[in-house]
Design a protein around this motif. Structure first.
Motif, PDB file in Angstrom:
ATOM      1  N   THR A  96       0.854  -1.189   0.000  1.00 29.98           N
ATOM      2  CA  THR A  96       0.000   0.000   0.000  1.00 29.98           C
ATOM      3  C   THR A  96       0.886   1.235   0.000  1.00 29.98           C
ATOM      4  N   TRP A 147     -10.097  -0.435  -6.435  1.00 31.05           N
ATOM      5  CA  TRP A 147     -11.505  -0.546  -6.084  1.00 31.05           C
ATOM      6  C   TRP A 147     -11.713  -0.242  -4.605  1.00 31.05           C
ATOM      7  N   TRP A 161     -13.669  -2.885   2.212  1.00 33.73           N
ATOM      8  CA  TRP A 161     -12.565  -3.647   1.623  1.00 33.73           C
ATOM      9  C   TRP A 161     -12.102  -2.886   0.382  1.00 33.73           C
ATOM     10  N   THR A 162     -10.806  -2.698   0.256  1.00 30.72           N
ATOM     11  CA  THR A 162     -10.271  -1.887  -0.832  1.00 30.72           C
ATOM     12  C   THR A 162      -8.917  -2.426  -1.272  1.00 30.72           C
ATOM     13  N   GLY A 163      -8.431  -1.922  -2.397  1.00 31.63           N
ATOM     14  CA  GLY A 163      -7.117  -2.371  -2.860  1.00 31.63           C
ATOM     15  C   GLY A 163      -6.870  -1.982  -4.304  1.00 31.63           C
ATOM     16  N   LYS A 165      -4.754  -3.731  -8.006  1.00 27.63           N
ATOM     17  CA  LYS A 165      -4.052  -4.886  -8.590  1.00 27.63           C
ATOM     18  C   LYS A 165      -3.947  -4.707 -10.098  1.00 27.63           C
ATOM     19  N   TRP A 172      -2.127  -4.832  -3.723  1.00 29.09           N
ATOM     20  CA  TRP A 172      -2.337  -4.880  -2.286  1.00 29.09           C
ATOM     21  C   TRP A 172      -3.831  -4.820  -1.992  1.00 29.09           C
ATOM     22  N   THR A 173      -4.204  -5.171  -0.777  1.00 27.89           N
ATOM     23  CA  THR A 173      -5.581  -5.028  -0.309  1.00 27.89           C
ATOM     24  C   THR A 173      -5.555  -4.445   1.102  1.00 27.89           C
ATOM     25  N   ASN A 175      -8.440  -3.636   4.618  1.00 27.36           N
ATOM     26  CA  ASN A 175      -9.795  -3.739   5.145  1.00 27.36           C
ATOM     27  C   ASN A 175      -9.911  -2.971   6.445  1.00 27.36           C
TER      28      ASN A 175
END
Length: 266
Positions: A96, A147, A161-163, A165, A172-173, A175
């Motif tokens: 991130t 997203w 929830w976000t990230g 790719k 990365w993700t 939460n």
């Protein structure tokens, strides 16, 4: 004649850096971008030498940690229950970008807003596509690489929830647990959606086919000045907060003293 130190003063050498866009795929970056701001804002640095980063707010209610030595590694921001505010935490992957992480952590140093902001607003302002899909609200960046999703868990609790790719799986993700204050999620979303590129030194640019880069020459003194400006702003804001607290009038009532004094003559 004194020898000019290399990297300082008029004789300093410019170094090659790259501006990277979109910022969500720029890689983790320098964690000091986050840590130095918190420290200048009055937070305690409780990191052990050679170990992971560990910062604690002055009132000891919130902790920010970054640990790259464990799997999956990354950022953990945790707040214990405090009065009307419930316990919450956020977990952000190791890649991130620190500029996006700082959206959340910088906001930790500011007072909570009275009204919950619209988390989707900064995304929609940058052309993100927001829709209701399979019982969830989802917003996707124009290029489809990033997203943000809102859904309700089995117990009805709200989850974010976000990230980001790319097509090769790099990314990365992150939460956020249900009680995460909305102004923090909003601040994170604002930095996630920002179209401004971020800077990375040579050798620290991800090998992704979905990023755009521009080569720039930057002197060490310029980098230092930019970093110092951010730290100075944090110190000024911290000083202003402390001054405001010190200037607040006392709320406890003082004992009543009759006009003319309490003594009586005999």
């Amino acid at each position: 004649m004194k020898k000019q130190w290399q990297g300082w003063g008029p004789g300093e050498q410019a170094e090659q850096h790259y501006l990277v866009q979109p910022r969500s795929l720029a890689g983790g970056g320098d964690v000091r971008h986050v840590a130095a701001f918190l420290h200048a804002s009055g937070w305690r640095d409780k990191s052990k030498s050679g170990g992971p980063l560990f910062m604690e707010s002055s009132d000891r209610t919130i902790r920010v940690a970054y640990d790259p030595y464990v799997l999956p590694g990354g950022w953990t921001i945790h707040s214990r229950a405090d009065g009307p505010n419930g316990e919450w935490s956020a977990h952000l992957g190791i890649q991130t970008p620190v500029e996006i992480v700082a959206g959340l952590t910088d906001a930790l140093t500011r007072p909570r807003e009275a009204h919950a902001p619209n988390v989707w607003a900064p995304l929609q302002q940058q052309g993100w596509h927001t829709r209701f899909e399979s019982g969830n609200y989802v917003s996707t960046s124009p290029d489809g690489t990033a997203w943000m999703q809102y859904h309700r868990g089995a117990g009805g609790e709200a989850m974010w929830w976000t990230g980001a790719k790319d097509g090769q799986g790099y990314g990365w993700t992150a939460n956020f647990t249900p009680n995460t204050p909305m102004h923090l999620v909003h601040a994170f979303a604002s930095e996630l959606a920002s179209p401004d590129p971020v800077m990375r030194p040579r050798g620290r640019v991800p090998h992704s086919t979905q990023i755009r880069t521009w080569s720039v020459s930057v002197k060490p003194s310029q980098l230092g000045a930019w970093q110092q400006a951010r730290i100075t702003a944090a110190r000024a804001a911290n000083w202003a907060r402390n001054s405001t607290r010190a200037a607040r009038p006392r709320t406890s009532a003082r004992p009543y003293t009759p006009v003319g004094g309490a003594r009586t003559r005999r």
